[in-house]
Write a protein that holds these residues in place. Structure first.
Motif, PDB file in Angstrom:
ATOM      1  N   VAL A  28      -8.611  20.295   4.280  1.00  0.00           N
ATOM      2  CA  VAL A  28      -9.393  20.001   5.658  1.00  0.00           C
ATOM      3  C   VAL A  28      -9.244  18.020   5.251  1.00  0.00           C
ATOM      4  CG1 VAL A  28     -11.231  19.089   6.944  1.00  0.00           C
ATOM      5  CG2 VAL A  28     -10.524  21.538   6.694  1.00  0.00           C
ATOM      6  N   VAL A  29     -10.099  17.623   3.576  1.00  0.00           N
ATOM      7  CA  VAL A  29      -9.879  16.557   3.467  1.00  0.00           C
ATOM      8  C   VAL A  29      -8.486  15.127   3.239  1.00  0.00           C
ATOM      9  CG1 VAL A  29     -12.790  16.571   2.954  1.00  0.00           C
ATOM     10  CG2 VAL A  29     -11.170  17.123   1.932  1.00  0.00           C
ATOM     11  N   CYS A  30      -7.727  16.478   2.468  1.00  0.00           N
ATOM     12  CA  CYS A  30      -6.277  16.237   1.994  1.00  0.00           C
ATOM     13  C   CYS A  30      -6.012  15.676   3.338  1.00  0.00           C
ATOM     14  CB  CYS A  30      -5.827  17.215   1.254  1.00  0.00           C
ATOM     15  SG  CYS A  30      -6.424  17.422  -0.488  1.00  0.00           S
ATOM     16  N   ILE A  31      -5.603  16.817   4.289  1.00  0.00           N
ATOM     17  CA  ILE A  31      -5.029  16.597   5.430  1.00  0.00           C
ATOM     18  C   ILE A  31      -5.692  15.376   6.421  1.00  0.00           C
ATOM     19  CG2 ILE A  31      -4.535  17.325   8.480  1.00  0.00           C
ATOM     20  CD1 ILE A  31      -4.323  19.992   6.871  1.00  0.00           C
ATOM     21  N   GLY A  32      -7.035  14.823   6.218  1.00  0.00           N
ATOM     22  CA  GLY A  32      -7.659  13.945   6.677  1.00  0.00           C
ATOM     23  C   GLY A  32      -7.300  12.110   5.465  1.00  0.00           C
ATOM     24  N   VAL A  33      -6.910  12.236   4.774  1.00  0.00           N
ATOM     25  CA  VAL A  33      -6.870  11.413   4.180  1.00  0.00           C
ATOM     26  C   VAL A  33      -4.468  11.391   3.947  1.00  0.00           C
ATOM     27  CG1 VAL A  33      -5.583  10.771   1.676  1.00  0.00           C
ATOM     28  CG2 VAL A  33      -7.968  11.801   1.690  1.00  0.00           C
ATOM     29  N   MET A  34      -3.847  12.315   4.951  1.00  0.00           N
ATOM     30  CA  MET A  34      -3.123  12.349   5.338  1.00  0.00           C
ATOM     31  C   MET A  34      -2.473  11.475   6.176  1.00  0.00           C
ATOM     32  SD  MET A  34      -1.397  15.984   3.855  1.00  0.00           S
ATOM     33  CE  MET A  34       0.340  15.297   4.855  1.00  0.00           C
ATOM     34  N   TRP A  35      -3.962  12.115   7.078  1.00  0.00           N
ATOM     35  CA  TRP A  35      -4.012  10.813   8.036  1.00  0.00           C
ATOM     36  C   TRP A  35      -4.548   9.353   8.506  1.00  0.00           C
ATOM     37  CZ3 TRP A  35      -5.682  14.132  13.120  1.00  0.00           C
ATOM     38  CH2 TRP A  35      -4.907  15.396  13.420  1.00  0.00           C
ATOM     39  N   THR A  36      -4.498   9.324   7.068  1.00  0.00           N
ATOM     40  CA  THR A  36      -5.356   7.812   6.832  1.00  0.00           C
ATOM     41  C   THR A  36      -4.847   7.007   6.766  1.00  0.00           C
ATOM     42  OG1 THR A  36      -7.781   8.682   6.430  1.00  0.00           O
ATOM     43  CG2 THR A  36      -7.275   6.004   5.873  1.00  0.00           C
ATOM     44  N   PHE A  37      -3.386   7.755   5.486  1.00  0.00           N
ATOM     45  CA  PHE A  37      -2.553   6.877   5.116  1.00  0.00           C
ATOM     46  C   PHE A  37      -1.243   6.624   6.872  1.00  0.00           C
ATOM     47  CE2 PHE A  37      -3.016   8.400   0.658  1.00  0.00           C
ATOM     48  CZ  PHE A  37      -3.676   7.141   0.561  1.00  0.00           C
ATOM     49  N   GLY A  38      -1.239   7.580   7.423  1.00  0.00           N
ATOM     50  CA  GLY A  38      -0.257   8.108   8.755  1.00  0.00           C
ATOM     51  C   GLY A  38      -0.731   6.311   9.880  1.00  0.00           C
ATOM     52  N   ILE A  39      -2.200   6.024   9.829  1.00  0.00           N
ATOM     53  CA  ILE A  39      -2.588   5.145  10.174  1.00  0.00           C
ATOM     54  C   ILE A  39      -2.667   3.785  10.121  1.00  0.00           C
ATOM     55  CG2 ILE A  39      -5.007   3.971  11.150  1.00  0.00           C
ATOM     56  CD1 ILE A  39      -6.032   7.212  11.606  1.00  0.00           C
ATOM     57  N   ILE A  40      -2.683   3.574   8.760  1.00  0.00           N
ATOM     58  CA  ILE A  40      -2.334   2.543   8.342  1.00  0.00           C
ATOM     59  C   ILE A  40      -1.445   2.389   8.900  1.00  0.00           C
ATOM     60  CG2 ILE A  40      -2.494   0.796   6.649  1.00  0.00           C
ATOM     61  CD1 ILE A  40      -4.845   2.950   5.301  1.00  0.00           C
ATOM     62  N   GLY A  41      -0.106   3.248   8.291  1.00  0.00           N
ATOM     63  CA  GLY A  41       1.283   2.798   8.319  1.00  0.00           C
ATOM     64  C   GLY A  41       1.939   2.563   9.993  1.00  0.00           C
ATOM     65  N   LEU A  42       1.036   3.081  10.788  1.00  0.00           N
ATOM     66  CA  LEU A  42       1.354   3.419  12.263  1.00  0.00           C
ATOM     67  C   LEU A  42       1.118   2.120  12.779  1.00  0.00           C
ATOM     68  CD1 LEU A  42       2.509   4.938  14.886  1.00  0.00           C
ATOM     69  CD2 LEU A  42      -0.242   4.925  15.221  1.00  0.00           C
ATOM     70  N   LEU A  43      -0.059   1.167  12.225  1.00  0.00           N
ATOM     71  CA  LEU A  43      -0.794   0.211  12.374  1.00  0.00           C
ATOM     72  C   LEU A  43      -0.242  -1.174  11.823  1.00  0.00           C
ATOM     73  CD1 LEU A  43      -4.689   1.146  12.993  1.00  0.00           C
ATOM     74  CD2 LEU A  43      -2.538   0.629  14.436  1.00  0.00           C
ATOM     75  N   ASN A  44       1.358  -0.749  10.994  1.00  0.00           N
ATOM     76  CA  ASN A  44       1.537  -1.257   9.946  1.00  0.00           C
ATOM     77  C   ASN A  44       0.543  -2.582   9.497  1.00  0.00           C
ATOM     78  OD1 ASN A  44       3.737  -3.249   8.974  1.00  0.00           O
ATOM     79  ND2 ASN A  44       4.248  -4.588  11.131  1.00  0.00           N
ATOM     80  N   TYR A  45      -0.853  -2.514   8.777  1.00  0.00           N
ATOM     81  CA  TYR A  45      -1.755  -2.714   7.767  1.00  0.00           C
ATOM     82  C   TYR A  45      -1.097  -3.242   6.517  1.00  0.00           C
ATOM     83  CZ  TYR A  45      -4.928  -2.839  12.126  1.00  0.00           C
ATOM     84  OH  TYR A  45      -5.432  -3.392  13.378  1.00  0.00           O
TER      85      TYR A  45
END
Length: 802
Positions: A260-277
């Motif tokens: 669960v938390v590994c998927i959460g980390v993957m989503w976090t990196f995805g959010i950073i990329g999606l927002l272009n931060y």
């Protein structure tokens, strides 16, 4: 009695999750793939963190300076302090190293000892000519001795720029092209070219080359941030999974939580990329934070599942009750935690805004993942084995709960006295807190590049640029003798300030021109008199080289002059005093109607940014308190309960602030985050306790004491488990090489430990002491949100019990 709307909502949610298991797992997988595809959009920061809004006056002044004189942070410095450098072979090798760098496209110019030029008076043409100190290479030791004598005795213009006359330290200045300073090309040049060539030179010549300058420091610092992300994630996974396993003694539960938390980390990196931060020193903390915050969610859900299975043995009913009974409480606690982070969005700092957006979205995402994945995976797994349920009856946990109950029952006065002593001591400590605006304080102290920073501070009085720009408000106003004299007087104050290096400006060049006019005699290194000025300047105007010499000190119109000095790593208080002294002198020397003088530079911008963040700390923390108070008011419909619940959560924050004062931990960008993060997390325990307390009051016919002790026993174990996970989880950050990250981890861990004890001891004590004014049916009316459904509410529908 009509059931609250939330019961029906969670009953429907449970039905939705358990009936659509495969569809939900496929959806989660697709979203994970989508977020993984956004990773290539992540960018690592190539600039210093700008803590101020773009339209802030300090940024406006700095950008105006850059528009006139260009990027000021493009200098990389190489230095050697070794008497053996002054041998023919080694000095020639040193000069050749500098020459080699000129061939690279990324380099604008290189200035080394070999590039030094003498201004020589040409009487025939009435101009100054430039002659090199070294024409080709040094051929003999006699030539070398002559060069040494010239450099260290006759040319003060170059002193403290390329050499130190007292310690014989020599350095080379490499100016990187301004258009690549803030791009990945800078990193590639420094990491792949510069470092390898220097390493080769050191090996061949047995010399220790020191390297510094803002582009170099920024590159290695960014690389350290990148390197530590993986380390933090690995350490957070290891520590939290180990603690989780020690509590549950189940590989199955541990693996599910890690998934669960590994998927959460993957989503976090995805959010950073999606927002272009960009990945900054703050956003780099979010992935391990998600692990640390996600594991307690798993603890609540799995602990409730195992408790239900042990109670009645029906797996589907147990999973349904996990969603209906714990889902709502977990949502509330995740919302309050996310709110603590989200308050940073309301600040004007881009750095904090991005951190707040990514963190709050990631926290809500990990809640959704926990709620969906854990119950669904358990539907495919067999019943827990008896050994997996043993932790529910651990004697040492019961002993801990017994101790808390005894303290609350018999030692309330002791609890209040200790709390009061801590409060007074904390307030005293708070007055000792200092603010730090240092650019390098948080950098890794044990790295080679940090030692090099200290080396250049000792030898050349600092490496962080402080710029003073003089606007004469008229073209060619800089070269007026009156202006030069004013600049010279200001430079005298800079010279008398030990934290600042010898300034470099057009005044230095004019002094050098007078020295050259008098045939290089160093005693004439001074400003010309009004009589001398006209014919010395006529020599300079006739020279072909004057434009090249002036371009770094005066703009093309002759209206603006710059004074460049370098600053040591000093505290904010001392920096403010230096700025005040300089401003006082500027106000005295430069009349407002004729001049406009501004101070700027990266070090000053960062220091101002830190003060701005401190103001935002108060705002964001106040917003977090108000937001969470309103949230609790909506849940409990009781103003008195809000007051009682805030006391045990504000006390740990004050204790932490007091500790910062006593331990000398300053307020800085990294430690500013501690309070909002800790408050958002610690208030979760209060919500759990008060929700259970209210439920017990109704079940026990408003018998206060019985309800307090029952709530303490029911919530004490889960609060202890989650607090231990959070304590050790945040402690992971103490392995960082960044001082600020270490302080953040240690302070949040300490705050959460204090918060746990405060919520388990002080909160129930207050409820018992104020029982008559708090615990009555009018004060504790039916809540808007039923956080913990009562027994029997929302049980599994018949079609799910099979």
């Amino acid at each position: 009695m009509k059931k609250p709307l939330t019961t029906g909502f969670w009953k429907a949610t449970a039905r939705l999750i358990l009936r659509n298991k495969i569809a939900i797992l496929i959806t989660v997988a697709l979203y994970t793939i989508f977020f993984a595809m956004q990773w290539d959009k992540m960018r690592f920061t190539y600039t210093e963190a700008n803590l101020l809004p773009d339209d802030h006056e300090v940024n406006v002044v700095y950008n105006n300076f850059l528009n006139i004189f260009g990027e000021e942070g493009n200098l990389v410095i190489l230095g050697v302090k070794d008497s053996s450098l002054f041998t023919v072979d080694k000095l020639n090798a040193w000069n050749q190293l500098s020459e080699d760098f000129k061939a690279y496209d990324e380099v604008e110019t290189v200035v080394s000892i070999k590039d030094l030029q003498k201004l020589v008076k040409n009487n025939e043409k009435e101009q100054f000519d430039l002659e090199p100190f070294i024409k080709d290479s040094i051929q003999s030791s006699e030539q070398l001795k002559t060069l040494e004598n010239d450099l260290f005795n006759n040319y003060p213009f170059y002193d403290n720029f390329l050499y130190n006359t007292e310690t014989k330290t020599v350095r080379t200045a490499i100016y990187i092209k301004k258009d690549i300073v803030n791009t990945p090309a800078r990193k590639e040049f420094i990491m792949e070219t510069l470092q390898k060539k220097i390493a080769s030179f050191e090996a061949d010549n047995n010399l220790d080359v020191r390297v510094s300058g803002m582009p170099y420091i920024r590159t290695l610092n960014s690389q350290n941030i990148i390197d530590e992300i993986g380390m933090f994630i690995g350490a957070a996974l290891l520590v939290t999974s180990l603690i989780f396993f020690l509590f549950f003694r189940s590989f199955r539960a541990t693996i599910i939580s890690l998934i669960v938390v590994c998927i959460g980390v993957m989503w976090t990196f995805g959010i950073i990329g999606l927002l272009n931060y960009e990945i900054t020193v703050l956003t780099a903390l979010i992935p391990p934070l998600i692990i640390v915050i996600g594991i307690p969610n798993c603890i609540f859900l799995i602990n409730k599942y195992q408790h239900e299975v042990k109670l009645h043995g029906n797996k589907v009913k147990s999973l349904q009750r996990v969603i209906t009974k714990v889902g709502n409480a977990t949502l509330m606690t995740n919302v309050t935690t996310a709110s603590g982070f989200a308050t940073f969005i309301l600040t004007e700092s881009k750095l904090l805004k991005e951190f707040g957006i990514v963190a709050s979205l990631s926290i809500l995402a990990i809640f959704i993942l926990c709620l969906f994945i854990i119950p669904i995976l358990y539907t495919f797994l067999p019943y827990p084995k008896p050994r997996h349920l043993e932790h529910l009856n651990k004697r040492w946990i019961n002993a801990f709960v017994d101790w808390m109950e005894r303290m609350v029952k018999h030692r309330r006065i002791t609890i209040y006295v200790i709390s009061l002593v801590l409060l007074v001591a904390s307030i005293i400590g708070i007055y000792q807190i200092k603010i730090s605006g240092s650019l390098i304080e948080d950098m890794p102290k044990k790295t080679e590049f940090f030692e090099d920073i200290r080396f250049f501070e000792r030898e050349f009085d600092g490496i962080m640029p402080l710029e003073i720009m003089v606007d004469t408000k008229r073209k060619k106003g800089v070269m007026k003798l009156a202006t030069l004299k004013r600049i010279n007087e200001l430079e005298d104050l800079i010279l008398d300030t030990p934290e600042l290096s010898r300034p470099v400006s057009v005044v230095s060049l004019v002094k050098y021109s007078k020295q050259a006019y008098y045939n290089g005699n160093p005693k004439y290194y001074q400003l010309p008199t009004s009589q001398e000025n006209s014919f010395i300047l006529s020599y300079a105007k006739n020279s072909n080289s004057d434009v090249d010499l002036l371009k770094n000190f005066v703009d093309s119109t002759g209206q603006y002059a710059r004074i460049t000095t370098f600053m040591k790593d000093i505290g904010t208080d001392r920096m403010e005093r230096i700025e005040e002294d300089l401003q006082t002198k500027i106000d005295k020397l430069f009349p407002e109607e004729r001049y406009e003088v501004t101070m700027t530079g990266k070090a000053l911008v960062f220091q101002k940014g830190t003060k701005y963040l401190v103001k935002n700390l108060v705002i964001s923390l106040s917003l977090a308190i108000v937001l969470i108070s309103l949230f609790m008011a909506f849940m409990f419909r009781s103003f008195r309960m809000i007051v009682v619940s805030l006391i045990p959560n504000l006390l740990p924050l004050l204790v932490t602030a007091g500790l910062m004062g006593y331990l000398g931990v300053p307020i800085k960008p990294s430690t500013i985050l501690v309070f909002s993060i800790a408050f958002g997390i610690s208030v979760d325990d209060t919500i759990h306790f008060l929700a259970k307390y209210r439920q017990e009051l109704q079940a026990n016919h408003w018998k206060i004491r019985k309800s307090v002790y029952a709530a303490l026993r029911e919530t004490g174990v889960s609060m202890f488990y989650t607090s231990i996970v959070l304590f050790f989880g945040f402690s992971v950050f103490t392995i960082s090489s960044f001082g600020g990250t270490v302080a953040l981890g240690a302070l949040v861990s300490a705050t959460l430990l204090f918060a746990m004890l405060s919520n388990l001891l002080l909160l129930p004590s207050l409820l018992l002491s104020l029982e008559r004014s708090i615990a009555n049916k009018q004060t504790l009316r039916k809540p808007a949100i039923n956080i913990i459904p009562e027994d029997g509410e929302g049980d599994a529908p018949d079609d799910l019990k099979d």
